[in-house]
Write a protein that holds these residues in place. Structure first.
Motif, PDB file in Angstrom:
ATOM      1  N   ARG A 129       0.828  -1.208   0.000  1.00  0.00           N
ATOM      2  CA  ARG A 129       0.000   0.000   0.000  1.00  0.00           C
ATOM      3  C   ARG A 129       0.859   1.253   0.000  1.00  0.00           C
ATOM      4  NH1 ARG A 129      -4.606  -0.623   3.995  1.00  0.00           N
ATOM      5  NH2 ARG A 129      -5.092  -2.085   2.322  1.00  0.00           N
ATOM      6  N   VAL A 130       1.910   1.264   0.826  1.00  0.00           N
ATOM      7  CA  VAL A 130       2.789   2.426   0.858  1.00  0.00           C
ATOM      8  C   VAL A 130       3.479   2.605  -0.493  1.00  0.00           C
ATOM      9  CG1 VAL A 130       4.794   3.465   1.985  1.00  0.00           C
ATOM     10  CG2 VAL A 130       3.119   2.178   3.340  1.00  0.00           C
ATOM     11  N   ALA A 131       3.919   1.502  -1.078  1.00  0.00           N
ATOM     12  CA  ALA A 131       4.592   1.582  -2.375  1.00  0.00           C
ATOM     13  C   ALA A 131       3.655   2.129  -3.447  1.00  0.00           C
ATOM     14  CB  ALA A 131       5.107   0.202  -2.776  1.00  0.00           C
ATOM     15  N   VAL A 132       2.412   1.676  -3.454  1.00  0.00           N
ATOM     16  CA  VAL A 132       1.446   2.160  -4.447  1.00  0.00           C
ATOM     17  C   VAL A 132       1.190   3.652  -4.269  1.00  0.00           C
ATOM     18  CG1 VAL A 132      -1.002   2.061  -5.064  1.00  0.00           C
ATOM     19  CG2 VAL A 132       0.328  -0.044  -4.921  1.00  0.00           C
ATOM     20  N   GLN A 133       1.048   4.102  -3.031  1.00  0.00           N
ATOM     21  CA  GLN A 133       0.810   5.526  -2.791  1.00  0.00           C
ATOM     22  C   GLN A 133       1.975   6.370  -3.290  1.00  0.00           C
ATOM     23  OE1 GLN A 133       0.154   5.637   1.438  1.00  0.00           O
ATOM     24  NE2 GLN A 133      -1.932   4.828   1.305  1.00  0.00           N
ATOM     25  N   MET A 134       3.178   5.937  -3.014  1.00  0.00           N
ATOM     26  CA  MET A 134       4.341   6.729  -3.429  1.00  0.00           C
ATOM     27  C   MET A 134       4.580   6.647  -4.926  1.00  0.00           C
ATOM     28  SD  MET A 134       6.993   6.136  -0.283  1.00  0.00           S
ATOM     29  CE  MET A 134       6.522   6.616   1.391  1.00  0.00           C
ATOM     30  N   LEU A 135       4.288   5.502  -5.530  1.00  0.00           N
ATOM     31  CA  LEU A 135       4.399   5.413  -6.992  1.00  0.00           C
ATOM     32  C   LEU A 135       3.378   6.318  -7.671  1.00  0.00           C
ATOM     33  CD1 LEU A 135       4.957   1.567  -7.462  1.00  0.00           C
ATOM     34  CD2 LEU A 135       6.606   3.387  -7.952  1.00  0.00           C
ATOM     35  N   ALA A 136       2.190   6.425  -7.090  1.00  0.00           N
ATOM     36  CA  ALA A 136       1.174   7.326  -7.648  1.00  0.00           C
ATOM     37  C   ALA A 136       1.647   8.773  -7.577  1.00  0.00           C
ATOM     38  CB  ALA A 136      -0.149   7.151  -6.894  1.00  0.00           C
ATOM     39  N   GLU A 137       2.261   9.165  -6.461  1.00  0.00           N
ATOM     40  CA  GLU A 137       2.800  10.522  -6.351  1.00  0.00           C
ATOM     41  C   GLU A 137       3.954  10.727  -7.328  1.00  0.00           C
ATOM     42  OE1 GLU A 137       3.912  10.811  -2.298  1.00  0.00           O
ATOM     43  OE2 GLU A 137       1.853  10.666  -1.522  1.00  0.00           O
ATOM     44  N   PHE A 138       4.782   9.714  -7.480  1.00  0.00           N
ATOM     45  CA  PHE A 138       5.902   9.774  -8.421  1.00  0.00           C
ATOM     46  C   PHE A 138       5.401   9.999  -9.846  1.00  0.00           C
ATOM     47  CE2 PHE A 138       8.438   7.099 -11.384  1.00  0.00           C
ATOM     48  CZ  PHE A 138       9.618   7.831 -11.388  1.00  0.00           C
ATOM     49  N   ALA A 139       4.395   9.236 -10.264  1.00  0.00           N
ATOM     50  CA  ALA A 139       3.850   9.385 -11.615  1.00  0.00           C
ATOM     51  C   ALA A 139       3.172  10.734 -11.798  1.00  0.00           C
ATOM     52  CB  ALA A 139       2.872   8.251 -11.911  1.00  0.00           C
ATOM     53  N   ALA A 294      14.217   6.876  -2.064  1.00  0.00           N
ATOM     54  CA  ALA A 294      14.612   6.165  -3.276  1.00  0.00           C
ATOM     55  C   ALA A 294      13.820   6.654  -4.480  1.00  0.00           C
ATOM     56  CB  ALA A 294      14.415   4.663  -3.077  1.00  0.00           C
ATOM     57  N   ILE A 295      12.513   6.801  -4.310  1.00  0.00           N
ATOM     58  CA  ILE A 295      11.675   7.264  -5.420  1.00  0.00           C
ATOM     59  C   ILE A 295      12.034   8.692  -5.803  1.00  0.00           C
ATOM     60  CG2 ILE A 295       9.306   7.843  -6.051  1.00  0.00           C
ATOM     61  CD1 ILE A 295       8.384   5.389  -4.567  1.00  0.00           C
ATOM     62  N   ASP A 296      12.322   9.542  -4.814  1.00  0.00           N
ATOM     63  CA  ASP A 296      12.713  10.920  -5.111  1.00  0.00           C
ATOM     64  C   ASP A 296      14.027  10.960  -5.885  1.00  0.00           C
ATOM     65  OD1 ASP A 296      10.477  11.819  -3.838  1.00  0.00           O
ATOM     66  OD2 ASP A 296      11.493  12.321  -1.952  1.00  0.00           O
ATOM     67  N   ASP A 297      14.963  10.069  -5.545  1.00  0.00           N
ATOM     68  CA  ASP A 297      16.245  10.028  -6.255  1.00  0.00           C
ATOM     69  C   ASP A 297      16.043   9.612  -7.709  1.00  0.00           C
ATOM     70  OD1 ASP A 297      19.162  10.274  -6.103  1.00  0.00           O
ATOM     71  OD2 ASP A 297      19.157   8.125  -6.533  1.00  0.00           O
ATOM     72  N   ILE A 298      15.200   8.631  -7.944  1.00  0.00           N
ATOM     73  CA  ILE A 298      14.902   8.209  -9.320  1.00  0.00           C
ATOM     74  C   ILE A 298      14.225   9.345 -10.074  1.00  0.00           C
ATOM     75  CG2 ILE A 298      13.534   6.605 -10.709  1.00  0.00           C
ATOM     76  CD1 ILE A 298      13.952   4.541  -8.465  1.00  0.00           C
ATOM     77  N   ASP A 299      13.369  10.083  -9.394  1.00  0.00           N
ATOM     78  CA  ASP A 299      12.675  11.214 -10.011  1.00  0.00           C
ATOM     79  C   ASP A 299      13.675  12.266 -10.491  1.00  0.00           C
ATOM     80  OD1 ASP A 299      10.657  12.871 -10.856  1.00  0.00           O
ATOM     81  OD2 ASP A 299      10.214  13.674  -8.878  1.00  0.00           O
ATOM     82  N   ARG A 300      14.735  12.496  -9.722  1.00  0.00           N
ATOM     83  CA  ARG A 300      15.746  13.487 -10.118  1.00  0.00           C
ATOM     84  C   ARG A 300      16.613  12.999 -11.271  1.00  0.00           C
ATOM     85  NH1 ARG A 300      16.051  13.991  -4.478  1.00  0.00           N
ATOM     86  NH2 ARG A 300      17.778  12.505  -4.433  1.00  0.00           N
ATOM     87  N   LEU A 301      16.943  11.709 -11.253  1.00  0.00           N
ATOM     88  CA  LEU A 301      17.900  11.190 -12.227  1.00  0.00           C
ATOM     89  C   LEU A 301      17.271  10.967 -13.600  1.00  0.00           C
ATOM     90  CD1 LEU A 301      19.791   8.644  -9.964  1.00  0.00           C
ATOM     91  CD2 LEU A 301      20.655  10.831 -10.798  1.00  0.00           C
ATOM     92  N   GLU A 302      16.052  10.456 -13.627  1.00  0.00           N
ATOM     93  CA  GLU A 302      15.428  10.097 -14.908  1.00  0.00           C
ATOM     94  C   GLU A 302      14.665  11.281 -15.469  1.00  0.00           C
ATOM     95  OE1 GLU A 302      16.319   7.554 -16.298  1.00  0.00           O
ATOM     96  OE2 GLU A 302      17.166   6.420 -14.636  1.00  0.00           O
ATOM     97  N   ASN A 303      15.418  12.260 -15.982  1.00  0.00           N
ATOM     98  CA  ASN A 303      14.784  13.463 -16.514  1.00  0.00           C
ATOM     99  C   ASN A 303      15.551  13.941 -17.736  1.00  0.00           C
ATOM    100  OD1 ASN A 303      12.735  15.384 -16.415  1.00  0.00           O
ATOM    101  ND2 ASN A 303      14.013  16.849 -15.338  1.00  0.00           N
TER     102      ASN A 303
END
Length: 344
Positions: A129-139, A294-303
């Protein structure tokens, strides 16, 4: 421009009738022949005839069903093509391993108690559930990316092909939180299904498979060869967010495990990904805060710059034709109401 019923267009010449029709009922007047030519009346007459012609033409075109067909357009943006591979095994229904987290500096007694309670509640939430919530924010933060999604336990399930439509992406991610997981897991099949999503797609920019899982897997040699070949051929990077369970080893302990690390699925998979010769990053998340980092780091790198093809849906224009005919008819009605029918 295309038409659903183009045969209606044979009636389009009827729009010329207002220009050849008589002006209407004449008014008797003894001295009309002595009056000079009235330019304003001439312009008004032509305008009313043109309005009638527009009304007829618009109705005929609307009946023909005009539309713009579905079309593909090339767009350039910042982002990546990302396939989310979400573990839906039963272990993802458990809580995080947990670590002691420091409260924000300057926290008072009441705020500290609230902080500790919130951390405890979040810690007990299912990792899924936590992973889904954060992936939704990431997307949601990456509207220009093209997302695909695979969920897996013992078999992979492709729930989303590549799209940048935010509503569709959010619905697919939310589906990853539905129901309870199965006991078995097969990361090899899931990674193969994710990488095969790039088959036949022209290379347009950064490509990433984002694996979110709380365990590793002993992938067979044949499957390892297929995964490595697909990753290299499609030039796809791999990001693994390893959500550590309470009894799971950390990836940082691989060196300390020595020869015994070969029997640990997490170490085995980590070592395999490092040897594929494609960009690979591993993130160990033992609590929600680490997962967010971790998700925030991927957000910064994959741009990176991304060229992609977007599909414009079919667009119907019949409503515009009816609206134009209505506007012209209302203009004719107003002129008719202002018409003088006899001399005072």
């Amino acid at each position: 421009m295309s038409f659903d019923a183009p045969l209606w267009l044979v009636l389009l010449p009827l729009a010329a009738l207002p220009f050849v029709a008589p002006a209407g009922r004449a008014l008797d007047g003894g001295a009309l022949a002595r009056l000079p030519r009235d330019a304003a009346s001439r312009v008004l007459d032509i305008g009313l005839r043109a309005a009638a012609a527009v009304a007829l033409a618009a109705i005929v075109v609307a009946l023909a069903g005009p539309y713009r067909p579905e079309a593909a357009v090339e767009r350039i943006g910042q982002g990546a093509e990302i396939v989310i591979v979400l573990d839906r095994s039963r272990s993802m229904d458990q809580g995080f391993a947990g670590t002691a987290t420091r409260p924000p500096p300057g926290t008072g007694p009441e705020a500290l108690a609230h902080y500790v309670h919130q951390q405890h509640v979040r810690q007990r939430e299912p990792k899924r559930r936590v992973a889904v919530q954060m992936l939704a924010e990431f997307a949601a933060r990456r509207p220009r990316d093209r997302f695909g999604m695979v969920v897996f336990s013992n078999r992979p399930l492709r729930v989303l092909d590549f799209t940048s439509k935010p509503q569709i992406v959010q619905a697919a991610i939310a589906a990853g939180d539905a129901g309870r997981g199965l006991a078995d897991t097969d990361i090899g099949l899931a990674m193969q299904a994710a990488l095969e999503m790039f088959d036949g797609r022209p290379y347009a920019g950064s490509r990433v498979v984002l694996l979110v899982s709380d365990g590793g897997d002993h992938v067979s040699p044949e499957m390892r060869e297929r995964i490595a070949d697909l990753a290299r051929r499609h030039r796809v990077g791999i990001d693994w967010i390893y959500i550590r369970s309470a009894l799971s080893p950390g990836l940082a302990d691989e060196a300390a495990a020595g020869a015994a690390s070969d029997t640990v699925p997490e170490f085995f998979l980590h070592r395999f990904f490092r040897g594929i010769a494609v960009p690979y990053r591993a993130y160990e998340a033992e609590d929600p805060q680490a997962l967010q980092a971790a998700i925030d780091d991927i957000d910064r790198l994959e741009n990176l710059p991304l060229t992609y093809t977007d599909t414009l849906p079919r667009r119907d224009f019949a409503a515009w034709g009816y609206a134009t005919a209505l506007a012209a008819a209302l203009a004719l009605l107003a002129a008719s109401l202002l018409e003088r029918r006899r001399w005072a």
